[in-house]
Design a protein around this motif. Structure first.
Motif, PDB file in Angstrom:
ATOM      1  N   LYS A  69       6.900  61.615 -35.318  1.00  0.00           N
ATOM      2  CA  LYS A  69       6.112  61.640 -34.094  1.00  0.00           C
ATOM      3  C   LYS A  69       5.123  62.803 -34.095  1.00  0.00           C
ATOM      4  O   LYS A  69       3.944  62.660 -33.705  1.00  0.00           O
ATOM      5  N   LEU A  70       5.598  63.963 -34.562  1.00  0.00           N
ATOM      6  CA  LEU A  70       4.724  65.138 -34.626  1.00  0.00           C
ATOM      7  C   LEU A  70       3.565  64.922 -35.610  1.00  0.00           C
ATOM      8  O   LEU A  70       2.418  65.311 -35.361  1.00  0.00           O
ATOM      9  N   LEU A  71       3.870  64.287 -36.768  1.00  0.00           N
ATOM     10  CA  LEU A  71       2.827  64.023 -37.765  1.00  0.00           C
ATOM     11  C   LEU A  71       1.772  63.053 -37.230  1.00  0.00           C
ATOM     12  O   LEU A  71       0.569  63.228 -37.436  1.00  0.00           O
ATOM     13  N   CYS A  72       2.238  62.023 -36.530  1.00  0.00           N
ATOM     14  CA  CYS A  72       1.280  61.061 -35.936  1.00  0.00           C
ATOM     15  C   CYS A  72       0.400  61.731 -34.899  1.00  0.00           C
ATOM     16  O   CYS A  72      -0.808  61.466 -34.824  1.00  0.00           O
ATOM     17  N   GLN A  73       1.038  62.604 -34.081  1.00  0.00           N
ATOM     18  CA  GLN A  73       0.251  63.317 -33.074  1.00  0.00           C
ATOM     19  C   GLN A  73      -0.781  64.231 -33.739  1.00  0.00           C
ATOM     20  O   GLN A  73      -1.936  64.325 -33.301  1.00  0.00           O
ATOM     21  N   ALA A  74      -0.375  64.904 -34.823  1.00  0.00           N
ATOM     22  CA  ALA A  74      -1.301  65.793 -35.543  1.00  0.00           C
ATOM     23  C   ALA A  74      -2.462  64.994 -36.144  1.00  0.00           C
ATOM     24  O   ALA A  74      -3.615  65.438 -36.144  1.00  0.00           O
ATOM     25  N   THR A  75      -2.147  63.810 -36.656  1.00  0.00           N
ATOM     26  CA  THR A  75      -3.206  62.957 -37.229  1.00  0.00           C
ATOM     27  C   THR A  75      -4.223  62.568 -36.177  1.00  0.00           C
ATOM     28  O   THR A  75      -5.442  62.625 -36.399  1.00  0.00           O
ATOM     29  N   ARG A  76      -3.725  62.156 -35.006  1.00  0.00           N
ATOM     30  CA  ARG A  76      -4.638  61.777 -33.917  1.00  0.00           C
ATOM     31  C   ARG A  76      -5.502  62.961 -33.499  1.00  0.00           C
ATOM     32  O   ARG A  76      -6.702  62.824 -33.239  1.00  0.00           O
ATOM     33  N   ASN A  77      -4.892  64.130 -33.399  1.00  0.00           N
ATOM     34  CA  ASN A  77      -5.656  65.322 -33.019  1.00  0.00           C
ATOM     35  C   ASN A  77      -6.725  65.660 -34.062  1.00  0.00           C
ATOM     36  O   ASN A  77      -7.859  65.999 -33.728  1.00  0.00           O
ATOM     37  N   GLU A  78      -6.335  65.571 -35.364  1.00  0.00           N
ATOM     38  CA  GLU A  78      -7.292  65.865 -36.431  1.00  0.00           C
ATOM     39  C   GLU A  78      -8.471  64.902 -36.374  1.00  0.00           C
ATOM     40  O   GLU A  78      -9.631  65.295 -36.514  1.00  0.00           O
ATOM     41  N   ASN A  79      -8.167  63.603 -36.202  1.00  0.00           N
ATOM     42  CA  ASN A  79      -9.250  62.613 -36.132  1.00  0.00           C
ATOM     43  C   ASN A  79     -10.166  62.870 -34.951  1.00  0.00           C
ATOM     44  O   ASN A  79     -11.390  62.756 -35.050  1.00  0.00           O
ATOM     45  N   ARG A  80      -9.573  63.235 -33.797  1.00  0.00           N
ATOM     46  CA  ARG A  80     -10.374  63.495 -32.609  1.00  0.00           C
ATOM     47  C   ARG A  80     -11.253  64.717 -32.805  1.00  0.00           C
ATOM     48  O   ARG A  80     -12.442  64.714 -32.469  1.00  0.00           O
ATOM     49  N   TYR A  81     -10.681  65.768 -33.394  1.00  0.00           N
ATOM     50  CA  TYR A  81     -11.465  66.981 -33.620  1.00  0.00           C
ATOM     51  C   TYR A  81     -12.564  66.741 -34.655  1.00  0.00           C
ATOM     52  O   TYR A  81     -13.692  67.264 -34.530  1.00  0.00           O
TER      53      TYR A  81
END
Length: 288
Positions: A21-33
Motif C-alpha cells: 500500500k505504501l509503495l502504491c501511494q509513493a508511486t501515485r505521489n511520484e507520478n503527480r509530482y
C-alpha cells in the motif's frame, strides 16, 4: 498448525499488505509530482535554463521493478538557431518558381506593367518567350522584370565588372582625373604619382575627360600610362566609357604569380630580340 504459527503468518501478510500500500501511494505521489514538474516547464514562457546532470528513479506498481534514467551531461532549454544568413541570390532567371502571389512586373523595355498575379506574369513570359528576373525582393509587392537571355547576360557582365571594380575591404583606392588635352610634362608627373601608389599596392582609378577640339584617343592615353608602369601594374578594370566624353579604368598592383609570368615573358622577348640582332650581324658580315 498451532495458533502461534497462524498468528505469525497473519502478521507477515499484514506487513506485506502495508508495504504494498505504501509503495502504491509513493508511486501515485511520484507520478503527480512529475506531472506537476514537467507540466510547469511546458506551460512556462520559454527561457534559457541550464540543468545539471541528474538521475531519476521512477517506481513501477510492481515493487520488484523500477525504471532508472538519467542525463550524463547538462542541457540547456535555449533553442539552437539553425538559420544561416540569407545569401543574396545571383542575378538571373527565376524560372517558374515564384513564391509570391502578387508581383510588380516590368517589361523587357523597362516599362512598368503594374501589379499582377504570378499566373498572369508566367503567361506573359511564355507568350513572348522571355524570362522572369527578380529585381527587388523587399519591395511590396516584389519587383520582377521580363528579360531576354541576351539582356540577362549583359546585365550579369555589368554587375561582375562593377563588383570587380569595387575596392575590397582594407584596400585603399586613389583617384586621378584629367583632360585628354593634358600636356606631356603633366602626364609624366601624374604617371609618376600612379607608380608611387601602385608601389604601395593601392588601387588607382584614372578618369579622362575628352577635351573640346581635342582628337586625342583617350584609350591610347590609358595604354600609355599602363606601359609606363607595366613592370608592377595591370588593369583591375579595363578602360571603358562611363558616360559621353568620360572614360575610366582602374589599375592595381600585380600579384606575385603575375609578376613572375610578366618577368618570364619579358626575358623571352629580350632573348628573341637579342637572337635576331645576332643573326642580323652575322648576315651583314657574310655579305661584306
Amino acid at each position: 498448525m498451532t495458533f502461534g504459527k497462524l498468528r505469525k503468518i497473519h502478521n507477515l501478510g499484514m506487513t506485506a499488505f502495508c508495504v504494498m500500500k505504501l509503495l502504491c501511494q509513493a508511486t501515485r505521489n511520484e507520478n503527480r509530482y512529475a506531472k506537476r514538474f514537467f507540466g510547469a516547464l511546458l506551460t512556462q514562457t520559454p527561457q534559457k535554463r541550464v540543468f545539471s546532470p541528474f538521475w531519476m528513479v521512477v517506481p513501477d506498481p510492481d515493487p520488484r521493478k523500477s525504471t532508472v534514467f538519467g542525463l550524463t551531461q547538462p542541457f540547456c532549454t535555449a533553442e539552437k538557431s539553425h538559420t544561416e544568413p540569407k545569401r543574396k541570390a545571383a542575378f538571373g532567371s527565376v524560372g517558374r518558381r515564384i513564391p509570391y502571389r502578387i508581383l510588380h512586373v516590368i517589361n523587357q523595355d523597362g516599362e512598368s506593367l503594374g501589379n499582377m498575379h504570378r499566373a498572369e506574369a508566367l503567361k506573359l513570359m511564355d507568350q513572348h518567350d522571355l524570362k522572369l528576373v527578380l529585381l527587388r525582393e523587399n519591395a511590396e509587392p516584389p519587383v520582377y522584370r521580363l528579360m531576354t537571355g541576351q539582356q540577362i547576360h549583359e546585365e550579369q557582365l555589368k554587375r561582375a565588372e562593377k563588383k570587380k571594380a569595387s575596392p575590397k575591404p582594407g584596400v585603399v583606392q586613389k583617384e586621378l582625373s584629367f583632360s585628354s588635352a593634358i600636356a606631356k610634362n603633366d602626364l609624366e608627373t601624374k604617371t609618376k604619382q600612379i607608380a608611387q601608389w601602385i608601389e604601395k599596392k593601392y588601387h588607382v582609378k584614372v578618369t579622362i575627360r575628352q577635351a573640346k577640339d581635342s582628337n586625342t584617343d583617350m584609350f591610347m592615353l590609358f595604354d600609355q600610362i599602363l606601359d609606363n608602369v607595366s613592370e608592377k601594374a595591370t588593369y583591375l578594370s579595363k578602360p571603358k566609357v562611363t558616360r559621353e566624353g568620360v572614360s575610366t579604368c582602374i589599375l592595381r598592383h600585380m600579384s606575385d604569380k603575375e609578376l613572375k609570368a610578366y618577368q618570364k615573358m619579358e626575358k623571352q622577348k629580350n632573348s628573341t630580340v637579342k637572337k635576331d640582332e645576332n643573326e642580323d650581324l652575322k648576315s651583314n658580315e657574310l655579305h661584306q
